[in-house]
Every structure is written in structure tokens, then in C-alpha cells.
Design an enzyme around this catalytic site. Structure first.
Site, PDB file in Angstrom:
ATOM      1  CD  GLU A 142      19.976 -33.044  43.330  1.00 34.53           C
ATOM      2  OE1 GLU A 142      19.593 -33.619  44.175  1.00 34.53           O
ATOM      3  OE2 GLU A 142      21.306 -33.184  42.836  1.00 34.53           O
ATOM      4  CB  THR A 155      20.956 -36.073  47.815  1.00 36.10           C
ATOM      5  OG1 THR A 155      20.937 -35.801  46.407  1.00 36.10           O
ATOM      6  CG2 THR A 155      19.333 -35.353  48.246  1.00 36.10           C
ATOM      7  CG  HIS A 181      20.242 -35.205  39.800  1.00 29.08           C
ATOM      8  ND1 HIS A 181      21.092 -36.058  38.879  1.00 29.08           N
ATOM      9  CD2 HIS A 181      20.348 -35.682  41.070  1.00 29.08           C
ATOM     10  CE1 HIS A 181      21.616 -36.774  39.717  1.00 29.08           C
ATOM     11  NE2 HIS A 181      21.248 -36.726  40.981  1.00 29.08           N
ATOM     12  CG  HIS A 207      25.209 -32.428  46.317  1.00 31.00           C
ATOM     13  ND1 HIS A 207      25.070 -32.444  44.803  1.00 31.00           N
ATOM     14  CD2 HIS A 207      24.188 -33.308  46.539  1.00 31.00           C
ATOM     15  CE1 HIS A 207      24.177 -33.059  44.395  1.00 31.00           C
ATOM     16  NE2 HIS A 207      23.508 -33.459  45.439  1.00 31.00           N
TER      17      HIS A 207
HETATM   18  C1  GP9 Z   1      17.706 -38.896  44.382  1.00 24.69           C
HETATM   19  C2  GP9 Z   1      17.861 -37.681  44.609  1.00 24.69           C
HETATM   20  C3  GP9 Z   1      19.240 -37.310  43.775  1.00 24.69           C
HETATM   21  O1  GP9 Z   1      16.378 -39.504  44.986  1.00 24.69           O
HETATM   22  O2  GP9 Z   1      17.987 -37.440  46.092  1.00 24.69           O
HETATM   23  O3  GP9 Z   1      20.218 -37.869  44.333  1.00 24.69           O
HETATM   24  P1  GP9 Z   1      21.932 -37.454  44.194  1.00 24.69           P
HETATM   25  O4  GP9 Z   1      22.648 -38.156  43.098  1.00 24.69           O
HETATM   26  O5  GP9 Z   1      22.003 -35.922  44.023  1.00 24.69           O
HETATM   27  O6  GP9 Z   1      22.499 -37.826  45.565  1.00 24.69           O
HETATM   28 MN    MN Z   2      21.635 -34.209  45.086  1.00 24.47          MN
END
Ligand code: GP9
Ligand code: MN
Length: 411
Positions: free
Chosen positions: A38, A80, A195, A255
């Protein structure tokens, strides 16, 4: 009726690069462990904050892996989910919205489906609600047999932070799932702790935050460090369970984590002003490919998430010659230094083109726009053709084409 596919097929065929014969099939029959990190950008690799390493485990792990230090994420609003889409289909995401939501009913030929046809068990593991990003629906289209989501994990207050289950607990609990999977498996792990807004409990602070007035940037480093620790423990557990030697481990950043809103603080951290050129270079995310028995090597070829599908399939000895893949095997000797970002920016060996400006990578300075011009057409075609495939659901016609070709071959 699929006639639009002719041009696209010709384009893709012309760009096909034959696999590196030393590596084609090198990991045939091995498990594939794909890990989506992440919000992890490349600038944290081999870097320090307050004199402390940000990713000590990854810094070691890349020494015994193939490490790609010019690998770019190509995601847009689908975050993601875009990265998952690009990595597994070798198609671009859409410029607006999330293809996981808007085109989940399309026909695809994603890595899980291909591997399933080749005898693999396919699973995605992510300790979040299964319908987030419409994953439960889209995963069927991508060929996943099993989605280990929220109900498959023991998620409590004391093992959660921010968006949910902490990465260390996620990986630890995932070991039981891995053990029950039929072999060989293709298993995708999606981490969560790093995140936005990068929350972490005192007990998980392996390094201190960066010291600035920007809380987001400050807190990014300890959460990256935490995920690095989670990966270290996961690899240790894989070794204990005898899974390490039988698995290819691929780790990539999904990302960016630090948006352009934080350019000022990022500039302070990096010691250089974040110009559009620097900002584009900050879209690099780590890509680590660990193949049992292979020595470590850093590869600096310009590449992107779009290149992962053919790379993985070739390592497993699966031909991609007839695929509609927009990416190229990263190990192919003929792979060119070129990648396109979803906003139309592109990167070559020597240049970065973004916001209608051409930059020289050796100086980071603006140069005459015409220098970048020869690559602009290709960048535009890539995105347009890929969009056509998605908007027209063109792969449903391709299956027919393919079976015809195969019949003819047999004659
Ligand atoms: C949520 C995780 C995060 O399930 O994949 O999502 P993002 O906000 O980074 O797209
Ligand atoms: Mn993500």
C-alpha cells in the site's frame, strides 16, 4: 463485432518482445506470491529518516532479488484497484472512475485465469470488506477461485489500526490460508497499514516520524517501516513453513502515498524542489522479483505495472505471444525503456514528458518539446487502444479469433 480489434492486435503484435531464453520457464510450477504494498514509493528504498533506515528488510531483500528501480505505477482514480487491474491484465486502467466498478462484467484474460488454466489454484487475500472496490464481483471476471476477505480473518480492536487489520497480523493469519491452498498457488496479498492518514500505535513505531509541520509526510515513514517489518516476518514464516523455496515472491508498490499537495514538505525531505519532473519521478514504486536460486540484480530499465503480467507468465514458462498485453516482459532483452502514465505523461531512457513539457533526465531541466515528440504517438496509442478494449469489451471477440488461429495451426 470486434473488427476494431484488428488494429489493436496488429499494434500489440508489433510490440511483442520475445522472452529471455535464460529465464523463460525458470520458475515453472512454482507458487507465486504477489504482494501489493500500500502507498509505497521508491524514494523510501535505501533511504533514511532521522538517520534511520526506512525499509531495512527490503534493502536486504533486494540484494537477493531482481530489483527494478525505474518502475512506475500507472494508476488513476481507481487507486489500489487500478494497480490490481493493470498488473493482472496488462491493460491500462481508465482515466476516470475505476474499471473495477465500471467494467467488471467484461471478458478478460487475467493472470489468475491463465494460471488457473495451467493448473494453479488462485486466491486473493485482503482483510477488508469483500465488496470494497467491487472486488468480489471483479475477481470472478479475473479468474480468482477464492477471495480471503474480512470474514476469513480475526479482526479485533487490539490488532487493528486505521483501515483495519494490521499488516503483521494480516500476514501471520494468512499463513494458515496459504497452508490449506492446493499447490501450486497464485496468491495475491494486499497490505493496508501504510494507507493515508498513516496511523500507527506507539507499540508499532519502529522509527520516529519525520520532523516537519506536515503530519501526513511525518507519519508516512513509520507506517512504511511497519509494513517493511511485516514483510520481514512474513518471509521468515514462509521459510519456517517450507514455502519459501517453492515460491516466486513479487512485491510492488500500488500507487503513490504522498500526493502533490505535499510537494513543499517533500521538497524539504528530498533536498530538491518538487518540479513536475521530480513529481513524475516520484511516481516510481518498488518492484522486487525474488526467484529461488537466482542472484540479486538491480535492473534500471524504464518500466511500469503494465509489464508484470507477461513477466510473470514467462517466468512460469507460459507463452504470451497471442495475448492482448500492452506490457512487455521486463527480462526480455528487447524490452525498450518506455512507460506511459495514465495522465499521458511518459518516461523514456533519457526523457520525461509531463504536462506538455519535455524534461532531460540527466539535468531535470526543461528542454525543447520536439525532443519528446517521437514518443508521443506511441504513448497516445497505448492508452487509446487499451481504452477501446475496455469500452468495447473487445476481448469477448478475441477468444473466438484465438480459437480459430489455434485450429489453423493444427492443420
Ligand atoms: C482497500 C485498500 C486501499 O481495500 O485496497 O484502497 P486504496 O484507497 O488505496 O485504493
Ligand atoms: Mn492503495
Amino acid at each position: 463485432d470486434g473488427s476494431e480489434l484488428v488494429d489493436i492486435e496488429n499494434y500489440v503484435r508489433a510490440n511483442y518482445k520475445k522472452p529471455n531464453e535464460n529465464l523463460f520457464g525458470i520458475a515453472k510450477g512454482k507458487n507465486v506470491i504477489l504482494i501489493s504494498m500500500e502507498s509505497t514509493q521508491s524514494f523510501v528504498i535505501n533511504n533514511t529518516v532521522n538517520g534511520e533506515e526506512i525499509t531495512p528488510f527490503l534493502n536486504d531483500f533486494i540484494k537477493e532479488s531482481y530489483y527494478f528501480d525505474n518502475f512506475y505505477h500507472q494508476t488513476a482514480q481507481g487507486k489500489t484497484s487500478d494497480s490490481e487491474f493493470i498488473v493482472e491484465n496488462s491493460l491500462y486502467g481508465l482515466s476516470r472512475g475505476a474499471v473495477f466498478f465500471t467494467h467488471s462484467g467484461n471478458e478478460y484474460k487475467a493472470t489468475p485465469e491463465v494460471l488457473n488454466e495451467n493448473g494453479y489454484f488462485t486466491a486473493s487475500l485482503h482483510a477488508n470488506n469483500k465488496s470494497f472496490w467491487n472486488r468480489d464481483i471483479m475477481y470472478d471476471s479475473l479468474g480468482y477461485q477464492r477471495f480471503y476477505s474480512l470474514p476469513d480473518y480475526d479482526v479485533r480492536d487490539d490488532n487493528s489500526i486505521g483501515w483495519g487489520l494490521k499488516d503483521i497480523d494480516f500476514f501471520e493469519q494468512s499463513i494458515a490460508h496459504l497452508k490449506e491452498m492446493p499447490k501450486p498457488f497464485y496468491a495475491k496479498f494486499i497490505t493496508l497499514t501504510n494507507h493515508f492518514p498513516f496511523e500507527l500505535g506507539e507499540e508499532d513505531l519502529y522509527i520516529q516520524p519525520y520532523n516537519s509541520t506536515n503530519k501526513t509526510v511525518n507519519n508516512y515513514f513509520p507506517t512504511v517501516r511497519y509494513t517493511d517489518e511485516a514483510l520481514k516476518l512474513f518471509v521468515e514464516r514462509l521459510k519456517e513453513e517450507g514455502l519459501y523455496e517453492d515460491s516466486v515472491i513479487i512485491i510492488y508498490g500500488d500507487h503513490y502515498g504522498i500526493s502533490e499537495n505535499h510537494n513543499k514538505t517533500m521538497g524539504e525531505f528530498l533536498g530538491t524542489e518538487v518540479t513536475p519532473y521530480v513529481s513524475t519521478q516520484l511516481q516510481r514504486v518498488p518492484l522486487i522479483v525474488h526467484i529461488p536460486g537466482q542472484k540479486g540484480k538491480t535492473i534500471s530499465k524504464v518500466s511500469g505495472q503494465i509489464d508484470l503480467k507477461p513477466t510473470i507468465l514467462h517466468l512460469l514458462g507460459i507463452n504470451t505471444k497471442r495475448n492482448i498485453d500492452f506490457g512487455t516482459d521486463l527480462f526480455s532483452k528487447d524490452k525498450t525503456d518506455f512507460t506511459v502514465l495514465r495522465d499521458g505523461s511518459f518516461i523514456t531512457k533519457d526523457y520525461v514528458y509531463t504536462r506538455e513539457t519535455c524534461y532531460d533526465k540527466s539535468t531535470g531541466e526543461e528542454i525543447e518539446k520536439s525532443t519528446c515528440e517521437p514518443y508521443a504517438e506511441k504513448a497516445k496509442n497505448e492508452l487509446e487502444y487499451s481504452d477501446k478494449v475496455i469500452y468495447g469489451d473487445l476481448l469477448r471477440f478475441y477468444e473466438n479469433t484465438k480459437s480459430k488461429v489455434i485450429t489453423e495451426d493444427k492443420k
